[in-house]
Design a protein around this motif. Sequence first.
Motif, short mmCIF file in Angstrom:
data_model
loop_
_atom_site.label_atom_id
_atom_site.label_comp_id
_atom_site.label_asym_id
_atom_site.label_seq_id
_atom_site.Cartn_x
_atom_site.Cartn_y
_atom_site.Cartn_z
N VAL A 197 0.84 -1.21 0.00
CA VAL A 197 0.00 0.00 0.00
C VAL A 197 0.87 1.25 0.00
N SER A 198 1.98 1.21 0.70
CA SER A 198 2.87 2.38 0.78
C SER A 198 3.58 2.64 -0.54
N LEU A 199 3.96 1.56 -1.26
CA LEU A 199 4.79 1.70 -2.44
C LEU A 199 4.01 1.75 -3.75
N SER A 200 2.76 1.27 -3.75
CA SER A 200 1.99 1.18 -4.99
C SER A 200 0.99 2.33 -5.10
N LYS A 201 1.12 3.10 -6.17
CA LYS A 201 0.25 4.27 -6.36
C LYS A 201 -1.21 3.87 -6.56
N ASN A 202 -1.45 2.70 -7.18
CA ASN A 202 -2.83 2.28 -7.41
C ASN A 202 -3.54 1.85 -6.13
N LEU A 203 -2.78 1.74 -5.02
CA LEU A 203 -3.36 1.38 -3.73
C LEU A 203 -3.47 2.59 -2.79
N HIS A 204 -3.19 3.78 -3.33
CA HIS A 204 -3.29 4.98 -2.51
C HIS A 204 -4.72 5.50 -2.49
N SER A 205 -5.57 4.80 -1.74
CA SER A 205 -6.97 5.18 -1.60
C SER A 205 -7.37 4.96 -0.15
N PRO A 206 -8.46 5.59 0.30
CA PRO A 206 -8.87 5.45 1.71
C PRO A 206 -9.03 4.00 2.16
N MET A 207 -9.64 3.16 1.32
CA MET A 207 -9.89 1.78 1.73
C MET A 207 -8.59 1.05 2.07
N TYR A 208 -7.58 1.19 1.22
CA TYR A 208 -6.31 0.51 1.46
C TYR A 208 -5.53 1.16 2.60
N PHE A 209 -5.69 2.45 2.77
CA PHE A 209 -5.07 3.13 3.91
C PHE A 209 -5.63 2.57 5.21
N ALA B 254 -0.46 -5.21 -7.71
CA ALA B 254 0.62 -4.51 -7.03
C ALA B 254 1.73 -5.48 -6.64
N PHE B 255 1.34 -6.66 -6.17
CA PHE B 255 2.34 -7.66 -5.79
C PHE B 255 3.09 -8.16 -7.02
N ARG B 256 2.37 -8.33 -8.13
CA ARG B 256 3.00 -8.79 -9.37
C ARG B 256 4.02 -7.78 -9.86
N LYS B 257 3.68 -6.49 -9.82
CA LYS B 257 4.62 -5.43 -10.24
C LYS B 257 5.83 -5.38 -9.32
N TRP B 258 5.58 -5.50 -8.01
CA TRP B 258 6.68 -5.47 -7.04
C TRP B 258 7.63 -6.65 -7.24
N ARG B 259 7.06 -7.84 -7.52
CA ARG B 259 7.88 -9.03 -7.73
C ARG B 259 8.70 -8.92 -9.00
N ASN B 260 8.09 -8.41 -10.08
CA ASN B 260 8.81 -8.23 -11.33
C ASN B 260 9.94 -7.22 -11.18
N GLN B 261 9.68 -6.13 -10.48
CA GLN B 261 10.70 -5.12 -10.25
C GLN B 261 11.85 -5.68 -9.41
#
Length: 309
Positions: free
Chosen positions: A46-58, A297-304
């Motif tokens: 949630v901290s590193l992924s921009k697509n998770l920067h929303s109230p629900m994920y916060f 988000a996890f898939r992008k983080w793993r690929n990176q």
Amino acid sequence: MHKNNITIVVLLGFQGLHNFKIVLFLMLLIIYGLMLLVNVTIISLVSLSKNLHSPMYFFITQVSICDILLSTYIVPNMFFIILNDGGTISLQNCIAQFLMFADAEATECILLAVMSYDRYLAICRPFHYSTIMSPTFCLKLIIFTWLLSFVMTISEAIATSNLTFCGNNVIDHFFCDFAPLLGLACSNAIIVHSQTFLFCIVVLICPFLTIAVSYIYIVYTIVRIPSITRRKKAFSTCSSHLTVVCLFYGALISVYVAPTEGHSITTNKVLALLYTVMTPLLNPVIYSLRNQDFKEAFRKWRNQFNQNN
């Protein structure tokens, strides 16, 4: 000034385990390790992924923080108790353990209510959602949640500390829960019971009613959606939260509300393990298992991570 005859509390833990205590220790160690891993992963994503920067994920990250604290206040000391067939703790530390545990539980109760309000706005008032759930308002909600639970639990702990503890100093449990701790007191606990009643109304009953009312409106709104696809999508946005609510409140009710006369001490300990060890592990799994945003988000983080290595 009252004088306590008790300065040390004996925690019996799990008696009669014999050779099985190593198996139980390793099993709980694995569960605790997985709990830390999964919750830290949720917070990091949630901290590193921009697509998770929303109230629900916060709000989900705040639940993960609560789960980590809740288990960490109890489990490491429980490991020592299991390996040594019991343990001792000072009376002050026993009360402090209860305070920290209750604070994490109370915070999570209020957080679940905040999240239900977030889901209500997203489904029932979607055009006003962005305006109401601004980053500033979300931050204020979180600060209010943590402060309210802390004030309520610190007042409870102060009232408990003012009791006189004498006589038996043995608690047949693996941590300093409220009822076993109060069982060591030999003075009138009417003030503590009154504060506990107020505590339950503020951090348990009110959040539960908020959740119930929110979902009444949510269900009413969803069933009026003409499109089946949109109806399923609307329900999927709150199904994980509803599952966590049922799991969390189900554990609390089974331990603190449901009649315990027919329960053995072992049964109560197993139920306590449910909400101190298993629930903190299951919560992030439930939130992330069917959530496409988390998977992406996890898939992008793993690929990176693979590219960097």
